[in-house]
Scaffold this motif. Structure first.
Motif, PDB file in Angstrom:
ATOM      1  N   LYS A   1      33.690  81.886  31.108  1.00 33.31           N
ATOM      2  CA  LYS A   1      33.661  82.505  29.785  1.00 33.31           C
ATOM      3  C   LYS A   1      34.410  81.715  28.708  1.00 33.31           C
ATOM      4  N   TYR A   2      33.898  81.818  27.508  1.00 34.42           N
ATOM      5  CA  TYR A   2      34.613  81.366  26.293  1.00 34.42           C
ATOM      6  C   TYR A   2      35.431  82.558  25.840  1.00 34.42           C
ATOM      7  N   TRP A   3      36.735  82.416  25.774  1.00 31.43           N
ATOM      8  CA  TRP A   3      37.547  83.580  25.407  1.00 31.43           C
ATOM      9  C   TRP A   3      38.777  83.121  24.631  1.00 31.43           C
ATOM     10  N   GLY A   4      38.614  82.882  23.347  1.00 30.62           N
ATOM     11  CA  GLY A   4      39.748  82.511  22.495  1.00 30.62           C
ATOM     12  C   GLY A   4      39.456  81.294  21.643  1.00 30.62           C
ATOM     13  N   LYS A   5      40.033  81.317  20.431  1.00 28.11           N
ATOM     14  CA  LYS A   5      39.817  80.205  19.496  1.00 28.11           C
ATOM     15  C   LYS A   5      41.145  79.536  19.164  1.00 28.11           C
ATOM     16  N   ARG A   6      41.097  78.216  18.969  1.00 30.07           N
ATOM     17  CA  ARG A   6      42.276  77.523  18.441  1.00 30.07           C
ATOM     18  C   ARG A   6      42.129  77.288  16.940  1.00 30.07           C
TER      19      ARG A   6
ATOM     20  N   GLY B   1      28.494  78.689  13.482  1.00 32.14           N
ATOM     21  CA  GLY B   1      27.933  80.010  13.206  1.00 32.14           C
ATOM     22  C   GLY B   1      28.473  81.033  14.195  1.00 32.14           C
ATOM     23  N   SER B   2      28.387  80.695  15.490  1.00 34.09           N
ATOM     24  CA  SER B   2      28.934  81.545  16.553  1.00 34.09           C
ATOM     25  C   SER B   2      29.164  80.649  17.759  1.00 34.09           C
ATOM     26  N   GLY B   3      30.347  80.753  18.348  1.00 39.20           N
ATOM     27  CA  GLY B   3      30.730  79.836  19.424  1.00 39.20           C
ATOM     28  C   GLY B   3      29.724  79.759  20.554  1.00 39.20           C
ATOM     29  N   SER B   4      29.408  80.918  21.154  1.00 36.19           N
ATOM     30  CA  SER B   4      28.533  80.908  22.328  1.00 36.19           C
ATOM     31  C   SER B   4      27.139  80.368  21.993  1.00 36.19           C
ATOM     32  N   ALA B   5      26.753  80.409  20.718  1.00 33.55           N
ATOM     33  CA  ALA B   5      25.425  79.932  20.305  1.00 33.55           C
ATOM     34  C   ALA B   5      25.259  78.434  20.520  1.00 33.55           C
TER      35      ALA B   5
ATOM     36  N   SER C   1      33.786  91.124  20.068  1.00 33.20           N
ATOM     37  CA  SER C   1      34.288  89.994  20.867  1.00 33.20           C
ATOM     38  C   SER C   1      35.225  89.134  20.010  1.00 33.20           C
ATOM     39  N   ARG C   2      34.899  88.997  18.726  1.00 30.89           N
ATOM     40  CA  ARG C   2      35.721  88.179  17.833  1.00 30.89           C
ATOM     41  C   ARG C   2      37.140  88.748  17.749  1.00 30.89           C
ATOM     42  N   ALA C   3      37.227  90.071  17.514  1.00 27.16           N
ATOM     43  CA  ALA C   3      38.544  90.715  17.399  1.00 27.16           C
ATOM     44  C   ALA C   3      39.248  90.760  18.753  1.00 27.16           C
TER      45      ALA C   3
END
Ligand code: 2P0
Length: 325
Positions: free
Chosen positions: A15-20, A137-141, A192-194
């Motif tokens: 999973k992608y879970w978190g942004k830097r 636009g959106s990470g998982s995209a 998911s963003r929040a």
């Protein structure tokens, strides 16, 4: 100045879970997904000098508010890249069953939008460049640009130039199936963003999650390469459980699971005890996706449909990357 593109959604096995970096959408960890053939978005984009504003229709209904703003902000990136700042666009999208199957439409949606709009405005992008653009636009995209098994390399640069997806193996490499199990009660309290933001900022388990990613990624890529279903499935299931564990440590704590989510998870584990190899994964919501092999399709579908609280079970095969129509 018009183009139409089709992109399929993807399901993350790591999973992608978190942004830097939230503006550029740079992740804190690399992720790996399977693109699915059953669920896709088709988007047409036309730029015209006579348009005074952007417009966005989804399934023939005009879109406003936050969803419209995200599309306009994304089109701004293209206007800047192409040096055509004064051009506005008419965007028309059709989503093929993603809501019924419980998939977020942002992955296929932004991948199709990026492909169609970049072509319509006259940019000739490689898949890698397109993936990098889509990411914003959106990470998982960014993973949906490619078909089959796909890794999003997080990169290390602060400008994001090295943060994009790459192909691990095409859809033809291995016919792993995914059953999308949609529950009757599916309201989502934390986006998911929040959710990922709160987890990164407050969960003491978050560092443990990050520390476990390089091993998970290395091992799942070897398992996919060897077509080792038990290994691939068990790494994906454990990775999903670790992601969801970080949310329980957040402040305030939260979980995406419902009682039926747990019932489906237990059913999948029971199937394994009864000799049917199947593994679950769950995204930022209560629905469950189940990985299985084609020879077990009937039994898996039947068993999942029997679970009280399950509304629908939709089956999918590995799918292709972005195509232009
Ligand atoms: C994933 N999810 O890897 C993970 C697993 C949800 C759980 O990517 O803020 O809609 O647009 O970059 O891509 C959902 O997050 O978030 C997601 P943004 P996105 O599929």
């Amino acid at each position: 100045m018009k183009a139409t593109a089709k992109a399929h959604t993807n399901i993350a096995l790591i999973k992608y879970w978190g942004k830097r970096n939230e503006r550029l959408i740079l992740p804190t960890n690399s992720s790996l997904s399977l693109t699915l053939d059953g669920f896709y978005t088709t988007t047409s984009v036309a730029f015209h000098e006579e348009f005074l504003v952007d417009s966005f229709m989804l399934n023939d209904v005009p879109v406003t508010g936050e969803a419209f703003n995200r599309v306009t902000l994304f089109l701004d990136l293209l206007r800047n890249l192409s040096g055509k700042a004064n051009l506005f666009a008419e965007v028309k999208s059709t989503n093929e069953v993603p809501t019924a199957a419980g998939f977020a439409s942002s992955a296929s949606g932004f991948a199709a939008l990026a492909a169609a709009s970049s072509r319509a405005i006259g940019l000739e992008l490689s898949d890698e460049e397109l993936s990098r653009l889509t990411r914003q636009g959106s990470g998982s995209a960014c993973r949906s640009i490619y078909g089959g098994f796909v890794e999003w390399e997080m990169g290390t640069r602060s400008d994001g130039l090295d943060s994009h997806a790459i192909s691990v193996a095409p859809a033809s490499h291995w016919d792993v199936r995914v059953a999308a199990v949609v529950l009757s009660a599916t309201e989502k309290k934390v986006s998911s963003r929040a959710g990922m933001k709160r987890t990164v900022e407050t969960s003491p388990f978050y560092q443990g999650w990050l520390d476990s990613i390089p091993t998970d990624l290395r091992e799942i890529k070897a398992a996919i390469n060897a077509k080792d279903f038990e290994k691939t499935g068990s790494i994906a299931e454990a990775n999903c459980l670790k992601m969801h564990a970080t949310t329980l440590g957040a402040n305030p704590p939260f979980t995406y699971w419902h009682d039926t989510t747990l019932r489906v998870m237990q059913t999948v584990q029971e199937m394994r005890s009864n000799g049917i190899p199947a593994y679950f994964t769950i995204d930022a919501g209560p629905n469950v996706k189940v990985l299985y092999l084609p020879e077990n399709e009937e039994r898996v579908k039947e068993r999942l449909q029997e679970v009280p609280g399950v509304n629908s079970v939709t089956l999918s095969k590995p799918g292709p990357g972005v195509t232009y129509l």
